[in-house]
Design a protein around this motif. Structure first.
Motif, mmCIF file in Angstrom:
data_model
loop_
_atom_site.group_PDB
_atom_site.id
_atom_site.type_symbol
_atom_site.label_atom_id
_atom_site.label_comp_id
_atom_site.label_asym_id
_atom_site.label_seq_id
_atom_site.Cartn_x
_atom_site.Cartn_y
_atom_site.Cartn_z
ATOM 1 N N LEU A 1 82.905 -3.216 61.392
ATOM 2 C CA LEU A 1 81.664 -3.926 61.707
ATOM 3 C C LEU A 1 81.542 -5.096 60.747
ATOM 4 N N ARG A 2 81.964 -6.267 61.197
ATOM 5 C CA ARG A 2 82.044 -7.409 60.285
ATOM 6 C C ARG A 2 80.951 -8.421 60.529
ATOM 7 N N GLU A 3 79.819 -8.024 61.077
ATOM 8 C CA GLU A 3 78.789 -9.024 61.340
ATOM 9 C C GLU A 3 78.238 -9.611 60.054
ATOM 10 N N GLN A 4 77.812 -10.882 60.154
ATOM 11 C CA GLN A 4 77.299 -11.623 58.996
ATOM 12 C C GLN A 4 76.055 -10.971 58.410
ATOM 13 N N HIS A 5 75.079 -10.767 59.280
ATOM 14 C CA HIS A 5 73.809 -10.223 58.821
ATOM 15 C C HIS A 5 73.872 -8.726 58.999
ATOM 16 N N ARG A 6 73.888 -8.005 57.889
ATOM 17 C CA ARG A 6 74.127 -6.585 58.021
ATOM 18 C C ARG A 6 73.081 -5.770 57.295
ATOM 19 N N PHE A 7 72.725 -4.693 57.925
ATOM 20 C CA PHE A 7 71.789 -3.752 57.352
ATOM 21 C C PHE A 7 72.571 -2.448 57.287
ATOM 22 N N MET A 8 73.160 -2.178 56.108
ATOM 23 C CA MET A 8 74.143 -1.097 55.980
ATOM 24 C C MET A 8 73.624 0.257 56.475
ATOM 25 N N ARG A 9 72.391 0.593 56.091
ATOM 26 C CA ARG A 9 71.817 1.873 56.509
ATOM 27 C C ARG A 9 71.841 2.033 58.016
ATOM 28 N N GLY A 10 71.471 0.948 58.699
ATOM 29 C CA GLY A 10 71.436 0.977 60.162
ATOM 30 C C GLY A 10 72.837 1.149 60.724
ATOM 31 N N LEU A 11 73.797 0.458 60.125
ATOM 32 C CA LEU A 11 75.170 0.529 60.619
ATOM 33 C C LEU A 11 75.740 1.935 60.460
ATOM 34 N N VAL A 12 75.465 2.555 59.315
ATOM 35 C CA VAL A 12 75.998 3.906 59.071
ATOM 36 C C VAL A 12 75.380 4.901 60.054
ATOM 37 N N THR A 13 74.076 4.755 60.322
ATOM 38 C CA THR A 13 73.431 5.636 61.296
ATOM 39 C C THR A 13 74.003 5.383 62.685
ATOM 40 N N TRP A 14 74.232 4.118 62.995
ATOM 41 C CA TRP A 14 74.795 3.738 64.301
ATOM 42 C C TRP A 14 76.160 4.412 64.511
ATOM 43 N N LEU A 15 76.940 4.526 63.409
ATOM 44 C CA LEU A 15 78.285 5.084 63.505
ATOM 45 C C LEU A 15 78.297 6.555 63.882
ATOM 46 N N GLY A 16 77.307 7.305 63.412
ATOM 47 C CA GLY A 16 77.280 8.731 63.727
ATOM 48 C C GLY A 16 78.028 9.557 62.700
ATOM 49 N N PHE A 17 78.966 10.377 63.124
ATOM 50 C CA PHE A 17 79.686 11.339 62.284
ATOM 51 C C PHE A 17 78.735 12.444 61.807
ATOM 52 N N ARG A 18 79.279 13.404 61.062
ATOM 53 C CA ARG A 18 78.447 14.522 60.590
ATOM 54 C C ARG A 18 77.644 14.084 59.372
ATOM 55 N N GLN A 19 76.331 14.049 59.522
ATOM 56 C CA GLN A 19 75.485 13.543 58.449
ATOM 57 C C GLN A 19 74.555 14.627 57.911
#
Ligand code: UDP
Ligand code: MG
Length: 342
Positions: free
Chosen positions: A172-190
């Motif tokens: 996920l190489r977008e310029q404007h990034r909100f890391m928390r949102g990206l990690v939640t978007w990814l899923g996996f076992r959290q």
């Protein structure tokens, strides 16, 4: 398997806290169950931060420093740290001791229990003003509404991520990034570990009310096209109201009761409503283009079973697992040059 652990700490003008954090990190490195590297990303500090880190790097072999050319912001500093981290498990934390190093031990336990993402959830806030608490609450409400319903509350960027998550995140190489949102978007076992967040050990917060608002706006805009499309319902409503007003005024006028002025007002309402609707439609198309331009992968695969490498070559714009232990699984197709190297 845990052969290496990485800690990533973004720092911006933190000369006051560094002398307090470094010994605590040294303690933590000794306690952790695997060899550990600590990556400080100096986000264009204008104080002695760089000098202190460079000096400490001579003393501690586990310390690595990434020195930015200017201030790029915390989210990009974290990104750089994750790009360079070598660990099987990578922990992102603030450098001001608001993210207590001991909590990392609990996170690693959860990682060893099989979780891919372990975020730290704070139980209460100490040493923060009511304004900060209020804005934080408003911030999380906004985030769960517009970014991701699953975004956990009272969670900052303090979290552990496994190697598969880091590898996926790096797609996920977008310029404007909100890391928390990206990690939640990814899923996996959290999962979460809970802790009480202490006050900043020294120095001042780098997030003013304005900067926090900007971060919230960035999060909303990078996960939702809602602001672009807002003109659509508003315009539609206005136009409907305009039709109604014109009709009522017209009937009244025909019966000799109303004035022509009401009809003009109705038409005015109708026309601006129509214009706004058209802008909303444009916004919707623009939003879809924004989605495409962002170029996010379409989906993320945690594991592939019984596939041969040639079977998955056609999986374009997808995140596939980099490697899998089971012999029946396969290596992913490297799509970017940074993956080719591994
Ligand atoms: N930070 C950064 N770049 C910035 C702002 C902050 O790297 O432009 C770092 C800062 O040094 C700290 C972390 O991000 O390690 C969190 O910042 P801070 O503690 O000021 O935020 P708060 O905890 O008040 O929300
Ligand atoms: Mg802080």
């Amino acid at each position: 398997m845990l052969t290496r652990i990485s800690l990533v700490l973004p720092v911006y003008n933190e000369q006051a806290v560094l002398p307090l954090v470094l010994p605590r990190l040294a303690e933590l490195v000794d306690q952790l169950p695997a060899p550990t590297e600590v990556i400080f990303v100096n986000d264009g500090s204008r104080d002695a931060t760089r000098a202190i880190l460079a000096e400490a790097a001579r003393q501690y072999s586990w310390l690595r420093v990434v020195d930015f050319s200017r201030n790029f912001g915390q989210q990009l500093a974290i990104t750089a740290g994750l790009d360079l981290a070598q660990g099987d498990a990578v922990v992102v934390m603030d450098a001001d001791l608001q993210d207590p190093p001991e909590v990392v031990l609990q996170m690693v336990e959860q990682y060893q229990a099989g979780y891919d993402v372990v975020y730290a959830q704070r139980l209460e806030r100490h040493g923060e003003t009511w304004l900060k608490k209020l804005t934080a609450t408003a911030f999380y409400r906004l985030m769960t509404t517009f970014v991701n319903r699953d975004l956990p509350e009272n969670v900052s960027d303090f979290r552990l991520m496994s190697r598969p998550v880091i590898d996926a995140l790096r797609h996920l190489r977008e310029q404007h990034r909100f890391m928390r949102g990206l990690v939640t978007w990814l899923g996996f076992r959290q999962t979460a570990v809970q802790f009480v967040r202490p006050a900043r050990a020294a120095g001042e917060t780098k997030y003013s009310f304005i900067k926090l608002t900007a971060l919230a706006w960035q999060a909303v805009v990078s996960f939702s096209n809602w602001p672009l499309r807002a003109a659509l319902p508003v315009g539609g409503g206005l136009a409907a109201l305009g039709v109604l007003t014109t009709m009522v005024a017209g009937v009244m006028w025909l019966n000799g009761a109303g004035s022509g002025l009401a009809i003009i007002a109705g038409l005015q309402l109708l026309l601006s409503g129509a214009t706004l609707t058209a802008i909303g439609v444009l916004g919707d198309y623009l939003g879809r283009m924004y989605d495409e331009v962002r170029g996010r992968p379409l989906y993320v695969v945690r594991e592939l079973i019984n596939f041969r490498p040639e079977d998955v070559k056609s999986a374009e714009r997808a995140v596939l697992p980099a490697n899998s232990a089971a012999p029946a699984t396969l290596r992913a197709v490297p799509r970017d040059e940074w993956r080719q190297a591994s």
